[in-house]
Design a protein around this motif. Structure first.
Motif, mmCIF file in Angstrom:
data_model
loop_
_atom_site.group_PDB
_atom_site.id
_atom_site.type_symbol
_atom_site.label_atom_id
_atom_site.label_comp_id
_atom_site.label_asym_id
_atom_site.label_seq_id
_atom_site.Cartn_x
_atom_site.Cartn_y
_atom_site.Cartn_z
ATOM 1 N N ARG A 191 -9.389 -27.894 -10.163
ATOM 2 C CA ARG A 191 -8.148 -28.625 -10.412
ATOM 3 C C ARG A 191 -6.929 -27.701 -10.316
ATOM 4 N N ASP A 192 -7.143 -26.403 -10.494
ATOM 5 C CA ASP A 192 -6.076 -25.408 -10.388
ATOM 6 C C ASP A 192 -6.489 -24.354 -9.379
ATOM 7 N N ILE A 193 -5.624 -24.101 -8.412
ATOM 8 C CA ILE A 193 -5.917 -23.102 -7.382
ATOM 9 C C ILE A 193 -4.732 -22.160 -7.269
ATOM 10 N N THR A 194 -5.005 -20.881 -7.408
ATOM 11 C CA THR A 194 -3.977 -19.867 -7.205
ATOM 12 C C THR A 194 -4.331 -19.088 -5.951
ATOM 13 N N ILE A 195 -3.394 -19.014 -5.055
ATOM 14 C CA ILE A 195 -3.588 -18.327 -3.780
ATOM 15 C C ILE A 195 -2.854 -17.002 -3.833
ATOM 16 N N THR A 196 -3.517 -15.969 -3.343
ATOM 17 C CA THR A 196 -2.900 -14.651 -3.251
ATOM 18 C C THR A 196 -3.284 -14.040 -1.918
ATOM 19 N N GLU A 197 -2.871 -12.825 -1.678
ATOM 20 C CA GLU A 197 -3.150 -12.173 -0.399
ATOM 21 C C GLU A 197 -3.718 -10.783 -0.620
ATOM 22 N N ALA A 198 -4.637 -10.419 0.244
ATOM 23 C CA ALA A 198 -5.181 -9.062 0.231
ATOM 24 C C ALA A 198 -4.151 -8.117 0.852
ATOM 25 N N ASP A 199 -4.245 -6.871 0.499
ATOM 26 C CA ASP A 199 -3.340 -5.859 1.044
ATOM 27 C C ASP A 199 -3.962 -5.268 2.306
ATOM 28 N N THR A 200 -3.981 -6.079 3.354
ATOM 29 C CA THR A 200 -4.541 -5.653 4.636
ATOM 30 C C THR A 200 -3.863 -6.429 5.761
ATOM 31 N N HIS A 201 -3.824 -5.858 6.930
ATOM 32 C CA HIS A 201 -3.200 -6.536 8.067
ATOM 33 C C HIS A 201 -4.040 -7.727 8.547
ATOM 34 N N ARG A 202 -5.297 -7.824 8.132
ATOM 35 C CA ARG A 202 -6.186 -8.903 8.554
ATOM 36 C C ARG A 202 -6.093 -10.137 7.657
ATOM 37 N N LYS A 203 -5.194 -10.125 6.703
ATOM 38 C CA LYS A 203 -5.111 -11.208 5.726
ATOM 39 C C LYS A 203 -4.637 -12.514 6.361
ATOM 40 N N LEU A 204 -5.041 -13.600 5.714
ATOM 41 C CA LEU A 204 -4.506 -14.909 6.042
ATOM 42 C C LEU A 204 -3.226 -15.088 5.236
ATOM 43 N N ASP A 205 -2.178 -15.527 5.878
ATOM 44 C CA ASP A 205 -0.921 -15.773 5.174
ATOM 45 C C ASP A 205 -1.166 -16.833 4.109
ATOM 46 N N GLY A 206 -0.910 -16.502 2.876
ATOM 47 C CA GLY A 206 -1.142 -17.404 1.761
ATOM 48 C C GLY A 206 -0.410 -18.730 1.898
ATOM 49 N N GLU A 207 0.732 -18.715 2.553
ATOM 50 C CA GLU A 207 1.494 -19.947 2.724
ATOM 51 C C GLU A 207 0.764 -20.944 3.614
ATOM 52 N N LEU A 208 0.000 -20.455 4.579
ATOM 53 C CA LEU A 208 -0.783 -21.352 5.437
ATOM 54 C C LEU A 208 -1.855 -22.075 4.624
ATOM 55 N N LEU A 209 -2.530 -21.343 3.774
ATOM 56 C CA LEU A 209 -3.557 -21.949 2.934
ATOM 57 C C LEU A 209 -2.921 -22.889 1.911
ATOM 58 N N ALA A 210 -1.799 -22.504 1.345
ATOM 59 C CA ALA A 210 -1.091 -23.362 0.385
ATOM 60 C C ALA A 210 -0.671 -24.667 1.056
ATOM 61 N N ASP A 259 -13.363 -22.145 -19.783
ATOM 62 C CA ASP A 259 -13.042 -22.080 -18.362
ATOM 63 C C ASP A 259 -13.714 -20.890 -17.702
ATOM 64 N N THR A 260 -13.855 -20.998 -16.408
ATOM 65 C CA THR A 260 -14.397 -19.905 -15.590
ATOM 66 C C THR A 260 -13.374 -19.559 -14.523
ATOM 67 N N LEU A 261 -13.135 -18.281 -14.351
ATOM 68 C CA LEU A 261 -12.262 -17.811 -13.276
ATOM 69 C C LEU A 261 -13.148 -17.399 -12.111
ATOM 70 N N LEU A 262 -12.989 -18.070 -11.003
ATOM 71 C CA LEU A 262 -13.755 -17.763 -9.800
ATOM 72 C C LEU A 262 -12.816 -17.143 -8.786
ATOM 73 N N VAL A 263 -13.119 -15.927 -8.381
ATOM 74 C CA VAL A 263 -12.312 -15.228 -7.386
ATOM 75 C C VAL A 263 -13.092 -15.256 -6.080
ATOM 76 N N ILE A 264 -12.488 -15.851 -5.068
ATOM 77 C CA ILE A 264 -13.145 -15.904 -3.760
ATOM 78 C C ILE A 264 -12.199 -15.353 -2.706
ATOM 79 N N GLY A 265 -12.774 -14.795 -1.691
ATOM 80 C CA GLY A 265 -11.972 -14.238 -0.609
ATOM 81 C C GLY A 265 -12.759 -13.182 0.133
ATOM 82 N N SER A 266 -12.065 -12.422 0.907
ATOM 83 C CA SER A 266 -12.695 -11.386 1.714
ATOM 84 C C SER A 266 -13.101 -10.191 0.850
ATOM 85 N N HIS A 267 -13.899 -9.336 1.435
ATOM 86 C CA HIS A 267 -14.264 -8.113 0.705
ATOM 87 C C HIS A 267 -13.035 -7.219 0.504
#
Length: 85
Positions: A15-34, A65-73
């Motif tokens: 029900r709640d999603i927080t989007i962030t970005e990795a510190d790498t040039h290969r990242k997906l722009d968070g605004e696209l996912l948002a 609650d559970t905090l689930l962190v998903i994303g790239s390595h």
């Protein structure tokens, strides 16, 4: 990356999603996912700084609650280096 499919899958389970970005040039722009998540019923937060996003999420947690962190390595690796999870 098929971020529309990612957004659809994530929004089915949270029900709640927080989007962030990795510190790498290969990242997906968070605004696209948002933007892809705007059609979902989830509450969306975009916090580009990884540490700020993590701290924000931790503060929002309730006792059961559970905090689930998903994303790239890259994302998870950066989080593990800067925070003790």
């Amino acid at each position: 990356k098929n971020y529309f499919a990612i957004a659809e899958t994530i929004s089915q389970y949270s029900r709640d999603i927080t989007i962030t970005e990795a510190d790498t040039h290969r990242k997906l722009d968070g605004e696209l996912l948002a933007d892809a998540l705007k059609k979902s019923k989830s509450r969306i937060n975009l916090i580009k700084d990884l540490n700020e996003a993590y701290d924000f999420c931790k503060k929002q947690l309730h006792e059961r609650d559970t905090l689930l962190v998903i994303g790239s390595h890259y994302l998870i690796g950066s989080l593990l280096k800067s925070k003790i999870i």
